[in-house]
Write a protein that holds these residues in place. Structure first.
Motif, PDB file in Angstrom:
ATOM      1  N   ALA A  56       0.862  -1.178   0.000  1.00 26.31           N
ATOM      2  CA  ALA A  56       0.000   0.000   0.000  1.00 26.31           C
ATOM      3  C   ALA A  56       0.893   1.221   0.000  1.00 26.31           C
ATOM      4  O   ALA A  56       1.841   1.312   0.771  1.00 26.31           O
ATOM      5  CB  ALA A  56      -0.893  -0.005   1.226  1.00 26.31           C
ATOM      6  N   ARG A  57       0.618   2.135  -0.872  1.00 26.71           N
ATOM      7  CA  ARG A  57       1.427   3.349  -0.923  1.00 26.71           C
ATOM      8  C   ARG A  57       0.945   4.276   0.183  1.00 26.71           C
ATOM      9  O   ARG A  57      -0.256   4.491   0.332  1.00 26.71           O
ATOM     10  CB  ARG A  57       1.239   3.999  -2.283  1.00 26.71           C
ATOM     11  N   PRO A  58       1.881   4.787   0.992  1.00 26.00           N
ATOM     12  CA  PRO A  58       1.419   5.656   2.075  1.00 26.00           C
ATOM     13  C   PRO A  58       0.849   6.943   1.508  1.00 26.00           C
ATOM     14  O   PRO A  58       1.449   7.564   0.638  1.00 26.00           O
ATOM     15  CB  PRO A  58       2.683   5.925   2.884  1.00 26.00           C
ATOM     16  N   SER A  59      -0.311   7.313   2.013  1.00 30.32           N
ATOM     17  CA  SER A  59      -0.873   8.590   1.584  1.00 30.32           C
ATOM     18  C   SER A  59      -0.684   9.554   2.728  1.00 30.32           C
ATOM     19  O   SER A  59      -0.850   9.208   3.880  1.00 30.32           O
ATOM     20  CB  SER A  59      -2.356   8.436   1.262  1.00 30.32           C
ATOM     21  N   SER A  60      -0.310  10.774   2.408  1.00 24.07           N
ATOM     22  CA  SER A  60      -0.040  11.720   3.486  1.00 24.07           C
ATOM     23  C   SER A  60      -1.327  12.216   4.119  1.00 24.07           C
ATOM     24  O   SER A  60      -1.307  13.013   5.018  1.00 24.07           O
ATOM     25  CB  SER A  60       0.759  12.903   2.950  1.00 24.07           C
TER      26      SER A  60
END
Lengths: 399, 359
Positions: A56-60
């Motif tokens: 999962a790409r970290p979302s800010s």
């Protein structure tokens, strides 16, 4: 005295500094891998393992009200990151991933392990061995076989959850019991099956499908659990579809619900069993081994489309017909396993545990004997009643 | 303060205090022994006890310890408390102070003694034990189930006060595999692009909470409220919005702060609030092994601590089942037939044989 105390007070904190912190890692520096796909690369001259990571790409936007955009369907594709890494050994392939991973690759939170069809056909034993002895990988990881090409898998998108791995995980975690068309097998079961004599591994398999088949609104590609993949030794030999899987799991004692339909008065009736007991027996008649499955089903008639009061005799005859139908279906599944040569049902294991002296003789060439083993299935289906709250709304004189 | 219970409190005049105790215990065995302390101040100090109940040798020991003091004057009863402690360097007071006559009298009935000091509205109870961290005067005015629940809450509160910041730091910087995946994901997202490592962040936040608390204590009540609003709400909110600290850390600090106020006596809550810093340091340096070591050191210290000869950890160690009736839980009053074994040995029986209920 005072000087000693002062010296100690200075030394103790200093001692903490070199000793501590050596494996401290901030959570935000971890690349939490959700799912690993193992495959073989077919491009290079030398055989290479191909390991794909789905994360999962970290979302800010996680920090409360700070993140603004990112909500809505458009961002879905961006929340997932797939990356492929090659290596002549598995360890090398995983370590080489750090060349391009911006964060520390962290496998302890991995939840799904997938085997590409190509690798599975060549044998998964080595990979399973690596995974079981790897420190980070948990035995609770779900195991899946990917039918078809892996690139298809990596380009498919989740339909409901944020990531593909998340979607598969949710399917495996939550949907069990609602029909028992698959069993969420994990690495523990797979490793035991690989290691056990007279027991071949099996695992659910997934296939990509174009979502146009199930939804009219999007045309993207997604994945679906299709049935069970059967292995012979450590090699993939074939697949069971969803219905066959239901029978397969019933015989293995892993499922206790399923559906059979039957015709009566020219209309279909649906019978759903919710209790199942399977007793496995073994007889030996002049050197020939026969295996018996005594199956007892108990369930309800869930769907009736004609007006009737089911009498005792009617129910009796329905039960008989259902039993016969189930018997035939189960036998078909057993024969399918035999055809593929996979002993995923654990017939060999059964002989090994009940008649070890016979197993000693036949274990050498078990795979040639296995298709010849007589398997008898005896089903007693019981109808406990109907699950209908009221009588079907069908005019009496409709036809 | 209690919701249900006596509202009276000790005052600065020792004669009034004596009569407050005397009004509650109308028994000829209640004795006050008068001493004078301080070469210059000549402060009147009284030792109160009940003859026949008080722990054997206790009064002599107190007199001996006070008699040894050679000092011009005492500025506070806390100094007296500190000077008669068994172990000077311990973080825990080995006596405890109360301003409630009912609490003081119940201690007298347990075989303890009181030290009254003129000009201070507090009395010092000796010997003290770990049980006092959990007992509040209100426990005895509410039903035993409620009181037991509240005591267990205080026990949880005490553990949260000491351990929670340390556990948070240890688990989130060393033991990521212990955290449920979803929680780890949400926390690591919240910490995305933050400047400080989690240990430093907690240290800063804990220190700023202590500063806030200290400032609030100094100020008169209306101003204090303003400080806490500016400090806690505005700064906290702004720090999160400016991405200096993460919201989970603020939650942990706030929870720790609130939990520290569940301990009813200040002697207990002060010590434990301070203890969370060594635990935090150990966690930051060594993770969970560090916390375990710190906790063990604390337990070893507590096990070795004595207050006027009474083990501080009693009734946990030395174990005494009958004293557990009034420790982490409170059994119905009719079941507490004995005085605490350590202090009430000389006259153990508190209630005679009688049966509760109608005829």
């Amino acid at each position: 005295m005072a000087r000693k105390v002062l010296a100690l007070l200075a030394i103790i904190p200093l001692l903490l500094l070199p000793g501590g912190c050596w494996d401290r890692r901030e959570t935000e520096n971890l690349l939490l891998v959700d799912s690993i796909v193992f495959g073989k690369s077919n491009t290079g001259e030398t055989e290479q393992y191909k390991v794909s990571f789905i994360t999962a790409r970290p979302s800010s936007g996680g920090g409360g009200q700070v993140g603004t955009g990112g909500e809505g369907g458009a961002a879905q594709a961006a929340t997932q990151w797939e990356a492929i890494s090659y290596g002549s050994t598995l360890e090398e392939a995983i370590r080489k991933f750090s060349l391009r991973s911006p964060r520390h690759v962290y496998l302890a939170h991995n939840r799904i392990i997938m085997f590409e069809e190509g690798l599975a056909k060549e044998g998964i034993s080595q990979v399973v061995d690596f995974l079981v002895r790897s420190r980070d990988i948990r035995l609770r990881n779900y195991v899946l076989v990917v039918k078809g090409h892996e690139p298809d898998l990596l380009t498919s998108s989740p339909q409901f959850e944020d990531t593909l791995a998340g979607e598969l995980f949710s399917i495996l975690e939550t949907s069990i019991g609602e029909g028992d068309y698959y069993y969420p097998s994990d690495l523990n079961i797979l490793a035991q099956d690989v290691l056990t004599n007279g027991q071949d591994p099996w695992a659910p398999f997934i296939e990509t499908f174009s979502s146009a088949q199930t939804s009219t609104r999007s045309t993207s590609q997604s994945v679906i659990i299709k049935g069970t993949a059967l292995f012979k030794g450590g090699r993939l030999v074939g697949y069971l579809d969803a219905e066959e899987t239901q029978r397969f799991l019933l015989l293995k004692g892993l499922s206790n619900s399923g559906i059979y339909d039957i015709e009566s008065n020219g209309r279909k009736l649906s019978y759903r069993y919710q209790q199942a007991k399977v007793k496995r027996r073994l007889t030996v008649e002049d050197g020939r081994v026969n295996v018996y499955f005594d199956v007892k089903l108990k369930g309800l008639l869930e769907e009736i489309h004609f007006y009737t009061n089911l009498s005792k005799t009617e129910i009796d005859s329905l039960e008989k017909r259902l039993s016969a139908k189930a018997e035939a279906a189960l036998l078909e599944t057993v024969n399918r396993c035999k055809e593929l040569g996979s002993d995923a049902l654990g017939i060999g294991r059964l002989i090994h545990s009940r008649k070890p002296e016979i197993w000693k003789e036949i274990s050498e060439n078990w795979y040639s004997i296995y298709p010849e083993i007589g398997i008898v299935i005896d089903v007693k289906a019981q109808i406990a009643g109907t699950a209908l709250g009221s009588k079907p709304i069908v005019p009496k004189t409709s036809e | 303060m209690v919701v249900k219970g006596a509202r009276s409190g000790f005052v600065e005049n020792i004669r009034v205090n004596r009569s407050l105790i005397r009004r509650m215990i109308r028994y000829p065995g209640l004795k006050f022994e008068r001493l004078n302390l301080g070469r210059i101040t000549n402060t009147e100090v009284n030792i109160a006890y009940i003859d026949g109940i008080v722990m054997e040798g206790l009064v002599e020991e107190i007199k001996k310890r006070i008699g040894k003091l050679d000092i011009d004057g005492l500025a506070n009863f806390g100094m007296l408390q500190e000077m008669i402690d068994d172990s000077t360097f311990s973080i825990f007071h080995q006596s405890y102070s109360t301003e409630r006559p009912d609490r003081a009298c119940s201690c007298l009935l347990e075989g303890r003694a009181l030290i009254l000091m003129d000009n201070f509205p507090f009395v010092v109870v000796v010997p003290s034990a770990i049980t006092h961290f959990f007992q509040s005067a209100e426990d005895y005015s509410s039903k035993y189930l409620v009181a037991s629940f509240e005591r267990l809450l205080r026990f949880v509160g005490l553990n949260i006060t000491v351990l929670l910041p340390g556990l948070y730091v240890a688990i989130f910087s060393y033991h990521h595999e212990m955290i449920p995946t979803e929680l780890l994901k949400s926390i690591s997202q919240a910490r995305e692009q933050l400047p400080f490592p989690i240990f430093l962040e907690m240290l800063i936040l804990e220190l700023s909470f202590e500063i806030l608390r200290e400032a609030g204590v100094r100020l008169p009540r209306p101003v204090g409220q303003a400080i806490s609003i500016v400090g806690a709400l505005v700064i906290g909110q702004a720090a999160v919005a400016a991405r200096l600290v993460s919201p989970p850390s603020i939650i942990i600090v706030a929870l720790t702060a609130i939990a520290s106020f569940t301990i009813p006596i200040p002697e207990g809550s002060d010590a434990h609030r301070l203890l969370r810093f060594p635990v935090l340091l150990a966690a930051g340096a060594f993770g969970l092994p560090g916390i375990i070591t710190a906790w063990l050191i604390l337990l070893v210290h507590l096990a070795g601590l004595r207050s006027f000869g009474v083990p501080y950890l009693s009734p946990v160690s030395p174990f005494s089942l009958s004293d557990w009736k009034d420790f982490l839980i409170r059994v119905p009053s009719s079941f507490m037939k004995k005085r605490p074994i350590q202090t009430g040995k000389s006259n153990i029986k508190r209630q005679g044989r009688w049966k509760q209920g109608g005829e």
